[in-house]
Write an enzyme that holds these catalytic residues in place. Sequence first.
Site, PDB file in Angstrom:
ATOM      1  N   GLN A 189     -10.719 -89.101  22.766  1.00 56.36           N
ATOM      2  CA  GLN A 189      -9.915 -88.810  21.579  1.00 56.36           C
ATOM      3  C   GLN A 189     -10.803 -88.662  20.327  1.00 56.36           C
ATOM      4  O   GLN A 189     -10.465 -89.121  19.246  1.00 56.36           O
ATOM      5  CB  GLN A 189      -8.866 -89.894  21.371  1.00 56.36           C
ATOM      6  CG  GLN A 189      -7.665 -89.764  22.291  1.00 56.36           C
ATOM      7  CD  GLN A 189      -6.835 -88.523  21.976  1.00 56.36           C
ATOM      8  OE1 GLN A 189      -6.771 -88.063  20.842  1.00 56.36           O
ATOM      9  NE2 GLN A 189      -6.195 -87.962  22.997  1.00 56.36           N
ATOM     10  N   SER A 190     -11.905 -87.978  20.486  1.00 51.66           N
ATOM     11  CA  SER A 190     -12.864 -87.811  19.391  1.00 51.66           C
ATOM     12  C   SER A 190     -12.311 -86.947  18.263  1.00 51.66           C
ATOM     13  O   SER A 190     -11.966 -85.782  18.471  1.00 51.66           O
ATOM     14  CB  SER A 190     -14.154 -87.185  19.930  1.00 51.66           C
ATOM     15  OG  SER A 190     -14.991 -86.773  18.876  1.00 51.66           O
ATOM     16  N   ASN A 191     -12.262 -87.517  17.057  1.00 51.49           N
ATOM     17  CA  ASN A 191     -11.929 -86.724  15.877  1.00 51.49           C
ATOM     18  C   ASN A 191     -13.025 -85.704  15.577  1.00 51.49           C
ATOM     19  O   ASN A 191     -12.760 -84.591  15.122  1.00 51.49           O
ATOM     20  CB  ASN A 191     -11.742 -87.631  14.661  1.00 51.49           C
ATOM     21  CG  ASN A 191     -10.593 -88.600  14.815  1.00 51.49           C
ATOM     22  OD1 ASN A 191      -9.511 -88.216  15.241  1.00 51.49           O
ATOM     23  ND2 ASN A 191     -10.826 -89.855  14.476  1.00 51.49           N
TER      24      ASN A 191
END
Length: 334
Positions: A75-77
């Site tokens: 879930q990397s921004n």
Amino acid sequence: MNLARFPRVSLAHLPTPLERLDNLTRALNGPEIWIKRDDCTGLSTGGNKTRKLEFLMAAAQAEGADTVITQGATQSNHARQTAAAAAKLGMGCHLLLEDRTKKTEFDYTQNANVLFDALHGAVIERCALHPDMNGEMMKIADRLKAAGHKVYAIPGGGSNPIGALGYVDAAMELVMQANTARLKIDHVVHATGSAGTQAGLAAGFAGLHSDIKLLGVGVRAPRERQEANVFQLACATADLLGMSGAVKREHIMANCDYVGEGYGFPARSTIDAIRMLAKLEAILLDPVYSGKGMAGLIDLVRKGYFKKGETVVFIHTGGQIGLTAYASDFLTNG
């Protein structure tokens, strides 16, 4: 500090707002609390990585790259904003996403940031938890180069001296906003992970000879390692700017008491902080970074670390889209 000599593309809505949190200030009955809204940078719902990408994507263009590659957690921004920047600039994007949590829910593995990655046209590969993600990323970069692509590799979080320039610029922007508002800032607080945001701010404040105290609230590493990583990158950033030695070791402070179970796992204090800001200020935080950063700020106010009469600015690094990947955490922590 002359940032104009570095290549840069325009991706962010700047300057981001600086707002007083009236309700939170009253509720905590401590220092005056303000928020710097770097969740409002605009690119694919915004976030702090957009500032870094203005310099990183310009460097990629300068090298003639047709494809960028980077890595991060599922879930990397940072991955989402890199994919968006590449789409906007007409470049290919390849992402390597690491499973740091072993979460298997559809919303975590396919929704939120991952959905946005795909919508922006990124090619996604996945891997298990790995001690050298940048090394694994470079193996893919080599494969893409062998296939004829001109590849520019961006480290996780965009956290190298070029990326950190984005937060040198943010430090200058914040000080200018404070001067215009006749606001004396005593402390700046934010979530710190891959080190680029804190390193850039530290270099920026040092270059401005500012007496603002900077505190990073850690989201993953123990304090000693986090501070060492930030100091090393802040010094390298200062070197790039031609101001070697400006950043001192005492400028770098991290508090890593709010990590909880680890990276990607919101602690009870994270959930409480997110709910508190949503109810008091109608501001959404994220469960991995800004939620932990705000949890640290709130607890430190209650413990008297920040005093009445002082002014604290919290830098909101974005990532609210990630809340939808963590719905079960909120439902089970009612």
